[in-house]
Enzyme design. Sequence first.
Site, PDB file in Angstrom:
ATOM      1  N   TYR A   1      -1.646  -0.757  10.194  1.00  0.00           N
ATOM      2  CA  TYR A   1      -1.819  -1.038   8.779  1.00  0.00           C
ATOM      3  C   TYR A   1      -0.633  -0.709   8.112  1.00  0.00           C
ATOM      4  O   TYR A   1      -0.073  -1.474   6.926  1.00  0.00           O
ATOM      5  CB  TYR A   1      -2.941  -0.561   8.293  1.00  0.00           C
ATOM      6  CG  TYR A   1      -3.346  -0.752   6.899  1.00  0.00           C
ATOM      7  CD1 TYR A   1      -3.619  -1.928   6.287  1.00  0.00           C
ATOM      8  CD2 TYR A   1      -3.223   0.389   5.898  1.00  0.00           C
ATOM      9  CE1 TYR A   1      -4.028  -2.033   4.968  1.00  0.00           C
ATOM     10  CE2 TYR A   1      -3.345  -0.105   4.401  1.00  0.00           C
ATOM     11  CZ  TYR A   1      -3.526  -1.231   4.106  1.00  0.00           C
ATOM     12  OH  TYR A   1      -4.095  -1.311   2.809  1.00  0.00           O
TER      13      TYR A   1
ATOM     14  N   SER B   1       0.710  -1.092  -0.080  1.00  0.00           N
ATOM     15  CA  SER B   1      -0.154  -0.093   0.018  1.00  0.00           C
ATOM     16  C   SER B   1       0.960   1.266   0.136  1.00  0.00           C
ATOM     17  O   SER B   1       1.917   1.181   0.335  1.00  0.00           O
ATOM     18  CB  SER B   1      -0.925   0.002   1.369  1.00  0.00           C
ATOM     19  OG  SER B   1      -1.541   1.211   1.132  1.00  0.00           O
TER      20      SER B   1
END
Length: 249
Positions: free
Chosen positions: A155, A140
Amino acid sequence: MLLKDKVAVITGGAGPNGLGFGTAKMMAAQGARVVILDLEAADPAGAAARLGAGHIGLVANVTDKDSLEKAVAEIVRQTGRIDILVNNAGITQPRKLLDITVADYEAVLDVSLKGTLLASQAVLPTMVAQNSGSIVCISSVSAQRGGGILGGPHYSAAKAGVLGLARAMARDFGPNGIRVNCVTPGLIATDINKGKIPEEKRGAILEGIPLGRIGEPADVAGCVTFLASDLAKYVTGVTLDCNGGMLIH
């Protein structure tokens, strides 16, 4: 077709509006026989059926080594090989640093990072025996910029770990003809963020994206398909950004 007669395994690929299923559709269109692995509640068999005849959906939990090994054994039994693994399964949580509990941390790290490790471990013996294979890991932009969109710091940490793990695997298994690469999506319109971005924040985000739009699953699927294909046969250990210019570095 870029993936004619290839067997492509995609973890967390059953969600109809997710990156995994978007990639599954593109790979199937490019000639791959697709295997979708996902939790029972996600109905991977139903997702595979939506791709057309010959594709496979199996129940597997990426945090469970035995579950993955059983799924891989069944894939090899049915197809005889595994050419591509897309480590797509992941979850996110919108937490501030001081609000992250141990349970939060373990949930996010287990699926995104441990899941990438365990799924790769499950398929690599087959790829080594073939002396060929391509693994594509979904990280990501959050890993590169330190969050700041939706997911919490844990995350970002999980997805940064995916980048390091993929590079290490690329070094270790390059001599076996196996390539390992990452894609780092920016903000993509999927169910994971549907309805979670207020309009005022959405406008600010768009101002920071030179291409002026939020991405679509097909945008990421194109990058994954490229890296999985022989068009990228001399590419390993790279991180391919897919963020519309949100992060130019």
